[in-house]
Design a protein around this motif. Sequence first.
Motif, PDB file in Angstrom:
ATOM      1  N   ILE A 212       0.847  -1.193   0.000  1.00 57.18           N
ATOM      2  CA  ILE A 212       0.000   0.000   0.000  1.00 57.18           C
ATOM      3  C   ILE A 212       0.887   1.250   0.000  1.00 57.18           C
ATOM      4  O   ILE A 212       1.797   1.364   0.830  1.00 57.18           O
ATOM      5  CB  ILE A 212      -0.923   0.013   1.229  1.00 57.18           C
ATOM      6  N   VAL A 213       0.606   2.187  -0.925  1.00 57.23           N
ATOM      7  CA  VAL A 213       1.393   3.418  -0.980  1.00 57.23           C
ATOM      8  C   VAL A 213       0.562   4.663  -0.642  1.00 57.23           C
ATOM      9  O   VAL A 213       1.104   5.750  -0.494  1.00 57.23           O
ATOM     10  CB  VAL A 213       2.050   3.605  -2.368  1.00 57.23           C
ATOM     11  N   TRP A 214      -0.763   4.491  -0.539  1.00 54.65           N
ATOM     12  CA  TRP A 214      -1.620   5.629  -0.179  1.00 54.65           C
ATOM     13  C   TRP A 214      -2.902   5.119   0.461  1.00 54.65           C
ATOM     14  O   TRP A 214      -3.461   4.107   0.038  1.00 54.65           O
ATOM     15  CB  TRP A 214      -1.978   6.460  -1.423  1.00 54.65           C
ATOM     16  N   THR A 215      -3.355   5.826   1.495  1.00 52.90           N
ATOM     17  CA  THR A 215      -4.593   5.491   2.201  1.00 52.90           C
ATOM     18  C   THR A 215      -5.445   6.749   2.318  1.00 52.90           C
ATOM     19  O   THR A 215      -4.953   7.817   2.682  1.00 52.90           O
ATOM     20  CB  THR A 215      -4.287   4.933   3.602  1.00 52.90           C
ATOM     21  N   SER A 216      -6.731   6.592   2.040  1.00 46.67           N
ATOM     22  CA  SER A 216      -7.662   7.716   2.036  1.00 46.67           C
ATOM     23  C   SER A 216      -8.170   8.033   3.435  1.00 46.67           C
ATOM     24  O   SER A 216      -7.962   7.269   4.380  1.00 46.67           O
ATOM     25  CB  SER A 216      -8.873   7.371   1.160  1.00 46.67           C
ATOM     26  N   PRO A 217      -8.907   9.142   3.579  1.00 45.72           N
ATOM     27  CA  PRO A 217      -9.709   9.342   4.792  1.00 45.72           C
ATOM     28  C   PRO A 217     -10.780   8.251   4.877  1.00 45.72           C
ATOM     29  O   PRO A 217     -11.038   7.547   3.899  1.00 45.72           O
ATOM     30  CB  PRO A 217     -10.348  10.720   4.567  1.00 45.72           C
ATOM     31  N   LEU A 218     -11.413   8.135   6.034  1.00 39.89           N
ATOM     32  CA  LEU A 218     -12.426   7.104   6.257  1.00 39.89           C
ATOM     33  C   LEU A 218     -13.624   7.287   5.326  1.00 39.89           C
ATOM     34  O   LEU A 218     -14.098   8.401   5.109  1.00 39.89           O
ATOM     35  CB  LEU A 218     -12.894   7.169   7.709  1.00 39.89           C
ATOM     36  N   ILE A 219     -14.117   6.163   4.779  1.00 39.70           N
ATOM     37  CA  ILE A 219     -15.296   6.141   3.912  1.00 39.70           C
ATOM     38  C   ILE A 219     -16.419   5.427   4.670  1.00 39.70           C
ATOM     39  O   ILE A 219     -16.192   4.365   5.252  1.00 39.70           O
ATOM     40  CB  ILE A 219     -15.012   5.382   2.599  1.00 39.70           C
ATOM     41  N   ALA A 220     -17.618   6.001   4.633  1.00 41.02           N
ATOM     42  CA  ALA A 220     -18.758   5.368   5.315  1.00 41.02           C
ATOM     43  C   ALA A 220     -19.032   3.987   4.733  1.00 41.02           C
ATOM     44  O   ALA A 220     -18.895   3.764   3.525  1.00 41.02           O
ATOM     45  CB  ALA A 220     -19.998   6.245   5.181  1.00 41.02           C
ATOM     46  N   LEU A 221     -19.425   3.048   5.573  1.00 37.25           N
ATOM     47  CA  LEU A 221     -19.724   1.691   5.118  1.00 37.25           C
ATOM     48  C   LEU A 221     -20.881   1.687   4.125  1.00 37.25           C
ATOM     49  O   LEU A 221     -21.736   2.569   4.134  1.00 37.25           O
ATOM     50  CB  LEU A 221     -20.045   0.797   6.316  1.00 37.25           C
TER      51      LEU A 221
END
Length: 314
Positions: A212-221
């Motif tokens: 993994i090279v990038w992770t987003s902010p939290l996304i609603a389920l």
Amino acid sequence: MFKKLCAALALGLGLSGAQAQDVNFGFISTETSQNIRADWQPLLDDMERQTGLKIHAFFAPDYAGIIEGMRFNKVQLAWMGNKAAMEAVDRANGEVFAQMVNASGAQGYYSHLIVHRDSPYNTLDEVLKNGKSLSFGNGDPNSTSGFLVPGYYAFAQNKVDAKTHFKIVRSANHETNALAVANRQVDVATNNSENLEKLRERYPEKFKDIKIVWTSPLIALDPLLMHKGLAEATKAKIKEFFYNYAKTDAREKEIVMKISKLSGFKPSSNEQLTPIRQLDLFGKRNKIEADTTLSEAERRTRLAEIDQKLAVLK
């Protein structure tokens, strides 16, 4: 499109049309239909027994197929990501009635950019700087975590147009993109935390080849949607089933854990989609600002229209 969808429904369901108490349940193509069917079929069987409805699973090759199916009332119930749900609500008579609940207590999941573990790139910045020499596996255009979220947070905020920034761009579902990275068929691709967890279970050796090279902010389920045209009695049966499923029964708890490490489902509404609407409008705003073909007057007008829509959503 409509004729093809109807033909697919008839072939896939073995029906000439849905019966009065039949409900066609659409599933977005995050991975192979065989894997999705295996995960969801026990719940669908329970749903038939507990509601008295005849439930038919329907799989389309892309998210648009499920949205169009709901638009023409060939799909009455669906599991979708938030972006696809927004499209279904806006143009396909869909309405959100439930949301998945994560067994871990997490309020959402994450979008990722992934590369092969032997890739020299370890950050988003490194990927973007070398984009012209890289092949990129994008997600379905109606995917929240595979397209919308990385499209805004990873690319638009860095003033990058993914369609032209990379040497080669192709689109596929989450599983296909992950395996393409593991097999060195693309250099970088979108994915999400839920699908990578499934990949770890189903293809552990392939999972080891992913970084993994990038992770987003939290996304609603993800939400569940139903067609507005369903009879009220049918809507009530469906809601009662999902709101109470896996609350106490140990077997049902195992079923939802297999689907996506869930503890069950909770009531929700179209309000769940507000952050996605904001994200979608922000992305459109960035594109307008960067569009050199627009006159200054036209740019101001279009930006004002978007700002007005954003103000309504606050």
